[in-house]
Design a protein around this motif. Structure first.
Motif, PDB file in Angstrom:
ATOM      1  N   PHE A  80       0.832  -1.205   0.000  1.00 27.11           N
ATOM      2  CA  PHE A  80       0.000   0.000   0.000  1.00 27.11           C
ATOM      3  C   PHE A  80       0.864   1.252   0.000  1.00 27.11           C
ATOM      4  O   PHE A  80       0.573   2.231  -0.686  1.00 27.11           O
ATOM      5  CB  PHE A  80      -0.916  -0.012   1.225  1.00 27.11           C
ATOM      6  CG  PHE A  80      -1.897   1.137   1.258  1.00 27.11           C
ATOM      7  CD1 PHE A  80      -3.021   1.123   0.442  1.00 27.11           C
ATOM      8  CD2 PHE A  80      -1.687   2.220   2.096  1.00 27.11           C
ATOM      9  CE1 PHE A  80      -3.922   2.173   0.470  1.00 27.11           C
ATOM     10  CE2 PHE A  80      -2.581   3.276   2.129  1.00 27.11           C
ATOM     11  CZ  PHE A  80      -3.715   3.248   1.314  1.00 27.11           C
ATOM     12  N   ASN A  81       1.962   1.209   0.752  1.00 26.05           N
ATOM     13  CA  ASN A  81       2.858   2.355   0.793  1.00 26.05           C
ATOM     14  C   ASN A  81       3.494   2.609  -0.573  1.00 26.05           C
ATOM     15  O   ASN A  81       3.667   3.766  -0.989  1.00 26.05           O
ATOM     16  CB  ASN A  81       3.943   2.125   1.843  1.00 26.05           C
ATOM     17  CG  ASN A  81       4.758   3.375   2.121  1.00 26.05           C
ATOM     18  OD1 ASN A  81       4.205   4.444   2.372  1.00 26.05           O
ATOM     19  ND2 ASN A  81       6.063   3.260   2.057  1.00 26.05           N
ATOM     20  N   ASN A  82       3.825   1.529  -1.280  1.00 25.80           N
ATOM     21  CA  ASN A  82       4.385   1.689  -2.629  1.00 25.80           C
ATOM     22  C   ASN A  82       3.396   2.364  -3.557  1.00 25.80           C
ATOM     23  O   ASN A  82       3.773   3.189  -4.398  1.00 25.80           O
ATOM     24  CB  ASN A  82       4.791   0.322  -3.199  1.00 25.80           C
ATOM     25  CG  ASN A  82       5.976  -0.280  -2.474  1.00 25.80           C
ATOM     26  OD1 ASN A  82       6.721   0.428  -1.785  1.00 25.80           O
ATOM     27  ND2 ASN A  82       6.165  -1.580  -2.606  1.00 25.80           N
ATOM     28  N   LEU A  83       2.112   2.012  -3.416  1.00 24.83           N
ATOM     29  CA  LEU A  83       1.078   2.637  -4.234  1.00 24.83           C
ATOM     30  C   LEU A  83       0.992   4.133  -3.943  1.00 24.83           C
ATOM     31  O   LEU A  83       0.939   4.960  -4.863  1.00 24.83           O
ATOM     32  CB  LEU A  83      -0.267   1.962  -3.960  1.00 24.83           C
ATOM     33  CG  LEU A  83      -1.487   2.579  -4.648  1.00 24.83           C
ATOM     34  CD1 LEU A  83      -1.356   2.518  -6.154  1.00 24.83           C
ATOM     35  CD2 LEU A  83      -2.762   1.882  -4.197  1.00 24.83           C
ATOM     36  N   LEU A  84       0.985   4.484  -2.645  1.00 26.23           N
ATOM     37  CA  LEU A  84       0.945   5.902  -2.285  1.00 26.23           C
ATOM     38  C   LEU A  84       2.168   6.642  -2.825  1.00 26.23           C
ATOM     39  O   LEU A  84       2.063   7.770  -3.324  1.00 26.23           O
ATOM     40  CB  LEU A  84       0.869   6.051  -0.765  1.00 26.23           C
ATOM     41  CG  LEU A  84      -0.401   5.553  -0.078  1.00 26.23           C
ATOM     42  CD1 LEU A  84      -0.287   5.763   1.429  1.00 26.23           C
ATOM     43  CD2 LEU A  84      -1.625   6.268  -0.613  1.00 26.23           C
TER      44      LEU A  84
END
Length: 912
Positions: A56-60
């Motif tokens: 999820f952090n990579n997406l953000l």
């Protein structure tokens, strides 16, 4: 996601606006529309918590990177970062989901800026992009230096379509020239409800959505024979595909709050298409009162509430007439009617007033879950007569006595209930459909105007006790938090306690999902509860879904760490040895939902495992295989468990007890060779001795006690003689290894429920108290000495030890709201009075000559630590509402205190 801003080279000026939905494939199970790159607020506490998950952090970070490139490059139009975008998920190949992104362009100049953006983001020169024609449109394939296709995209009219799978780009292009979702009146119905302020809207295609769920679920088939002599096959992955007729389309607006995520919107359904949701057609929303009718231990529930009972059941029957389950359902109902000698549907319907509920209350390690099925009745007297009439007919049909199906139970509040054995455990699922298949209705009872079915007599008895004592779901903190955001009235209510249901992850999800859940367990456990409601209003179905998030408590900054358990601590935490790393200890603890947790020295949960009930007494570490590896041995009222460091039962365990246990098990190693003996007392007044492997010990011949044993059986070795010691309400038993009487004590008194301890200061002796608080020294020659300290109630708790280092024992009592400490002569050393009754008293060794006294005021969520003179340890009281453990968690580190609090956390304090 970066791909949603990659476009083609064609120099076309766009003037005509086309809906983004036109290119969404009809086969997509769901898609979302976001109002630009900043639709997700990255500073929101819930989003910040989720950013701890790398994916999820990579997406953000990807989205943030796109925004930064747009802002830093003058040739890229700034409005592109604010452009609406659709992200759809669709299947490719063997049911693998891939994303496809749809947005729009408004001019050739925007296209040029976007070509620069794609080059910056991928590091691939635009000159290497490869163009080909497909159905009259250009598709651009972007390859990396290894020849791998990074993504494909196409500009079709004023739409741009991007996906890592070229098949999806081609599917979207074909969709442009075919009837699409914008031609579906149910989609248009839900689409008109999108809130203006919503930055993210989710759309669900219920015809395909079960395929999305099936991708996540466990595909194992479980077989079980039902009461009709048939073999039921349960396969979640296959079974979820059967709910494709739930409804047509749903639109849900996503909103972010500090303590929850919410999805609100409507669902379109039509009885002409036999959508299940149409069962609620014509109903008005009513209060379910589930939090008043279900116990605090509820992990999950589903319920229907309706204003027009007859219409609800008419719609339900009409739904089944047109469903695939019709013939199987009719056959089973016919068999029930033959034995009940009545119209089962009509009689059951008349037992209901305006709601039905089904719930999971316990999740054991093995066997089935504890479940409840509750019907709100019209009148207890009339309902009970009708229900008993059905059972009486069944008994006559089967040629058995009706009274053999009935027993009496007296609850903890001294209320008498009639308990009925019910012959059709799968009734809830047969009658109301697949959503109720998890319930087993084996026993039943009436309480007030409710008819309650339960999966076992024990589950039903616990339910009655909880209800009579006020332990309802509304008193649960996790439920209370999310209920504040819920609708007060609804027709369909679903609630889940995520921390409790976490124990079912292996049964529910596939191995890939479980790896992610376990890897990020600490984060997922902070999402404490989920609530979904459907409200029918003028035949429109409104949805309200809340996912609760519990932020890190700020109530005690003195704690070194806190670990979210999801429920209050039920037993005293224990500091245990980690045989794989003896420099670092671990903590083992059970919560009130019967989840057993192993936690490392830094407060991270290693595993959680459900057991069949509350653990009685202490958890023992044993070296069962005599190889240096330690296991955990303990008992509930039903079973003896032996669990290894991974949370898995080993050897022949768990062992089912012959009668419910009344005390905690104790472990004896007579010859220090790891050939253990296990002793436990049971409700049948027998003391059972088990050998190392969990089989009954043949050499133990003790018969029965006259009363109930509640304290652990003790083993003492004094002057090379062995003594097995225990007590009931009338006497102390001092036996040898075979269970024969070794010492007949001359002391005649009624022992308290406190543990008998060995004291070797001076002449070796056993120490306990009488029912009214006198201290008794029981010597091994049969003599005794009686010590007067004070008068206490029969509920007093007692500890004895040399606390001040003078070589003599001190007597420590708690009774109701008071702590009292006496010397051996009966002189009071100090007394402390509290605002509430104290939970327990424990003694802690800090040095060879210094011991401390710990007590807990659970009502105030405070713990106290006193020395022998009554002086409180520095920094106390601390937050906590359970008994607590004190020990060194890391070699060379300080002493740590571990305790549960009233918010479902385990706290660790460092003591100076």
């Amino acid at each position: 996601m970066a791909g949603f801003l990659y476009f083609t080279k064609e120099e076309v000026a766009f003037t005509k606006e086309s809906p983004l939905y036109k290119a969404v494939p009809l086969s997509a199970p769901l898609f979302l529309e976001a109002d630009g790159l900043k639709a997700i607020p990255t500073d929101n506490p819930v989003v910040m918590e989720l950013s701890g998950i790398p994916e999820f952090n990579n997406l953000l970070n990807e989205v943030s990177g796109i925004q930064n490139v747009i802002e830093s490059e003058p040739e890229i139009q700034k409005q592109l970062g604010k452009r609406p975008v659709v992200l759809a998920l669709d299947f490719v190949g063997k049911n693998v989901l891939y994303p496809v992104v749809i947005s729009n362009l408004k001019s050739a100049k925007e296209r040029e800026g976007l070509e620069l953006l794609i080059e910056k983001l991928t590091g691939i020169a635009r000159t290497s992009f490869q163009k080909r024609n497909y159905n009259g449109y250009a598709i651009i394939d972007v390859f990396d230096s290894d020849g791998e296709n990074v993504l494909s995209y196409s500009v079709a009219g004023n739409l741009v379509i991007i996906s890592p799978e070229v098949i999806l780009v081609e599917k979207c292009i074909r969709q442009l020239d075919a009837p699409g979702i914008t031609d579906n009146r149910y989609f248009n119905l839900v689409n008109r409800t999108v809130a203006n302020q919503s930055e993210v809207a989710w759309y669900i295609n219920h015809r395909r959505f079960p395929e999305f769920w099936a991708n996540l679920l466990n595909s194992t088939t479980k077989k079980k024979e039902n009461e009709f002599g048939e073999t039921d096959r349960v396969n979640l992955k296959n079974d979820v595909l059967k709910i494709k007729d739930y409804a047509s389309w749903s639109e849900l607006d996503l909103s972010f709050h500090d303590n929850r995520l919410t999805l609100n919107g409507i669902t379109a359904a039509d009885d002409s298409l036999n959508h299940f949701l149409s069962v609620l057609q014509g109903q008005e929303a009513v209060s379910s009162n589930a939090d008043r009718l279900l116990p605090k231990s509820t992990s999950f529930y589903i319920g229907f509430s309706f204003s027009d009972r007859d219409l609800f059941f008419k719609n339900l029957e009409n739904y089944f007439v047109h469903s695939e389950a019709y013939y199987d359902r009719e056959e089973k109902i016919k068999m029930m009617e033959q034995n009940f000698r009545t119209d089962s549907r009509e009689k059951l319907r008349s037992l209901v007033k305006d709601r039905v509920l089904a719930a999971i209350t316990s999740i054991p390690t093995e066997a089935e879950m504890g479940s409840l099925f509750i019907l709100s009745g019209q009148s207890r007297k009339e309902s009970q007569e009708l229900f008993e009439g059905m059972l009486a007919n069944y008994a006559k049909r089967k040629d058995i006595e009706f009274e053999s199906m009935v027993s009496t139970y007296k609850s903890s509040d001294e209320q008498n209930y009639r308990i009925y054995e019910f012959p059709y455990p799968t009734l809830p699922g047969i009658w109301l459909g697949g959503a109720f298949d998890f319930v087993r209705a084996r026993f039943a009872a009436f309480r007030e105007d409710q008819l309650i079915f339960a999966s076992s007599a024990k589950v039903l008895e616990k339910y009655l006790d909880d209800m009579d004592s006020g332990e309802t779901l509304r008193t649960d903190s996790d439920y209370e938090t999310i209920n504040k955001a819920a609708e007060s009235k609804a027709n369909l209510n679903v609630y889940g306690n995520i921390n409790n249901l976490y124990a079912l992850r292996h049964d529910l999800f596939n191995s890939g999902i479980n790896k992610g859940l376990e890897k990020h367990e600490e984060i997922f456990r902070k999402f404490n509860a989920i609530c979904w409601q459907v409200v029918c209003e003028n035949n429109i179905y409104f949805n309200a879904l809340n996912l609760g998030y519990r932020q890190k408590p700020k109530n005690d900054v003195r704690a070194k760490w806190q670990c979210r358990l999801g429920a209050e601590v039920a037993i005293k935490p224990q500091v245990v040895i980690n045989h794989t790393n003896k420099a670092n200890k671990e903590i083992i603890v059970q919560d009130v939902n019967n989840q057993l947790h192993l936690i490392d020295a830094d407060g991270k949960i290693i595993w959680s495992a459900p057991v069949s009930g509350k653990i009685l007494g202490q958890i023992h570490q044993v070296d069962y295989y005599n190889n240096g590896k330690l296991q955990y041995l303990f008992n509930t009222s039903e079973k003896i468990y032996l669990i290894d460091r991974t949370g898995t039962s080993v050897a022949n365990f768990p062992v089912i007890l012959k009668s419910p246990a009344t005390n905690g098990i104790n472990v004896f190693d007579y010859n220090n060779n790891n050939q253990y003996r296990y002793f436990v007392a049971c409700k049948d007044k027998k003391v059972y001795a088990y050998s190392h492997d969990g089989s009954i010990l043949n050499g133990w011949i003790f018969d029965k006690t006259s009363g109930t044993i509640t304290a652990p059986i003790q083993f003492f070795r004094v002057s090379n003689k062995d003594y097995i010691v225990f007590s009931d309400e009338s006497q102390v038993y001092i036996q040898n290894r075979r269970g024969e009487t070794r010492v007949n004590s001359s002391a005649k008194f009624s022992p308290s429920a406190n543990e008998i301890t060995l004291n070797t200061q001076g002449v070796p002796k056993m120490v306990t108290t009488s029912n009214d608080g006198d201290v008794f020294y029981l010597f091994f020659d049969g003599k005794f000495a009686q010590k007067k300290a004070g008068k206490f109630s029969s509920e007093h708790q007692f500890e004895v030890d040399d606390i001040n280092g003078d070589g003599k024992p001190e007597f420590v009592f708690i009774d109701e709201d008071g702590l009292f400490v006496f010397n051996e002569e009966g002189d009071k050393l100090f007394e402390e009075e509290f605002d509430n009754n104290l939970l327990a008293v424990n003694l802690y060794s800090f040095t060879a000559t210094q011991k401390m006294i710990g007590v807990t005021d659970a009502d105030e969520n405070e713990i106290y630590l006193f020395d022998a003179k009554g002086k409180q340890y520095g920094g106390f009281p601390l937050n906590g509402n359970s008994e607590f453990a004190i020990g060194q968690l890391k070699n060379g580190g300080p002493l740590s205190l571990v305790v549960g609090d009233d918010d479902g956390n385990l706290l660790c304090y460092e003591l100076e």
